[in-house]
Scaffold this active site. Structure first.
Site, PDB file in Angstrom:
ATOM      1  N   SER A 102       0.805  -1.223   0.000  1.00 35.10           N
ATOM      2  CA  SER A 102       0.000   0.000   0.000  1.00 35.10           C
ATOM      3  C   SER A 102       0.835   1.267   0.000  1.00 35.10           C
ATOM      4  O   SER A 102       0.370   2.322  -0.440  1.00 35.10           O
ATOM      5  CB  SER A 102      -0.954  -0.001   1.200  1.00 35.10           C
ATOM      6  OG  SER A 102      -0.255  -0.285   2.394  1.00 35.10           O
TER       7      SER A 102
ATOM      8  N   HIS B 163      -0.012   6.080   6.081  1.00 32.23           N
ATOM      9  CA  HIS B 163       0.393   5.869   4.687  1.00 32.23           C
ATOM     10  C   HIS B 163       0.788   7.200   4.060  1.00 32.23           C
ATOM     11  O   HIS B 163       0.367   8.267   4.524  1.00 32.23           O
ATOM     12  CB  HIS B 163      -0.748   5.243   3.873  1.00 32.23           C
ATOM     13  CG  HIS B 163      -0.913   3.782   4.096  1.00 32.23           C
ATOM     14  ND1 HIS B 163      -1.573   3.275   5.197  1.00 32.23           N
ATOM     15  CD2 HIS B 163      -0.492   2.709   3.381  1.00 32.23           C
ATOM     16  CE1 HIS B 163      -1.558   1.957   5.151  1.00 32.23           C
ATOM     17  NE2 HIS B 163      -0.905   1.589   4.060  1.00 32.23           N
TER      18      HIS B 163
END
Length: 297
Positions: free
Chosen positions: A46, A271
């Site tokens: 990711s 992230h």
């Protein structure tokens, strides 16, 4: 846009595709082999895919790839003739070798996208093998019990660094497999952006106890160090995305490259956001340009 044009111009000498003589076929390729108009394959988890960064696209949709992740920015800057972004959220090293089952679909083994004519491969993997995202949520819960202590370090001990060591030979296998599938490709191992500062952090906005912040930072540094070492040993380039991350971690508010659990930019928690993705793309381009310059000396 000027920056991307300038960087693409720097890499313009990489554009000529030439046949590699059989006598030299066994040599490790350098950035001189990179081709504008050639095939570029992006593999990873990711941190490569870019979940929640607009615009999400591709199949299976649950891989949550963004068209503004660093592979997409690179493909545009390099004017890749063929571009295969096979990265997928939650991917582990295993998912490079076998299909990954995701919601309502299946992502094929990522290495299957690497073909003999591939000119460039980037791979960003290993974080999920360490369990980094899950670890942060666990540590967030534990931080409530001792916000000034180190409950997470007490809970995990050496488990996380042991996982880093266990992943090293598997990363080596990934690199050697890419070289075998695409003998003339430039292989780039992409490290992880800095997630936390090295001091006491910013609890509760980033819920990691004061003593756990340096512990988790050390784990991330050990992961990046391992990836760099395996890249060097395997004849791949390494992109150090941790470097220069001070003041751009999850505690950095408006200047952050990585979002905290309570996000403020369009990106998944823990992230990279769109700014972080641009930073990574710039560093990959700079690494390729430096390798090209070194090859020309």
């Amino acid at each position: 846009m000027r920056r991307w044009s300038a960087l693409a111009a720097v890499l313009a000498p990489l554009v000529t595709m030439t046949a590699v003589p059989a006598a030299h076929a066994a040599r490790r390729p350098t950035a001189a082999a990179l081709v504008t108009g050639g095939r570029y394959v992006a593999m990873g988890d990711s941190f490569t895919a870019g979940p929640m960064i607009p615009r999400q696209h591709g199949k299976p949709f649950a891989c949550l790839r963004s068209d503004h992740n660093y592979p997409s920015l690179l493909a545009r800057a390099l004017k890749a003739g063929e571009f295969a972004d096979v990265s997928c959220t939650a991917a582990t090293i295993t998912d490079l070798f076998q299909p990954q089952h995701v919601l309502f679909g299946e992502n094929p083994a990522q290495l299957s996208a690497v073909t003999p004519d591939t000119a460039l491969v980037t791979v960003g993997i290993g974080g999920n093998d360490i369990g980094f995202s899950r670890t942060f949520y666990t540590c967030a819960g534990l931080s409530i019990t001792a916000p000034k202590g180190a409950p997470c370090m007490k809970h995990f001990g050496t488990t996380l660094t042991d996982r880093v060591a266990a992943a090293a030979p598997r990363i080596a296998t990934v690199i050697s497999t890419i070289h075998a599938r695409a003998p003339h490709a430039v292989v780039v191992v992409v490290g992880y952006l800095r997630i936390l500062p090295s001091d006491t952090g910013c609890w509760p906005s980033v819920p990691a106890a004061a003593g756990d912040v340096p512990y988790l930072d050390r784990v991330e540094r050990s992961l990046n160090h391992m990836l760099a070492e395996e890249a060097r040993r395997g004849g791949a380039l390494f992109v150090d995305d941790y470097r220069g991350g001070t003041g751009h971690d999850m505690c950095a508010h408006a200047r952050r490259w990585v979002e905290p659990i309570l996000i403020s930019h369009a990106a998944a928690p823990i992230h990279p956001n769109a700014i972080g993705m641009r930073v990574v793309a710039d560093r990959v381009l700079a690494t390729l340009a430096a390798a090209r310059a070194a090859a020309d000396r």
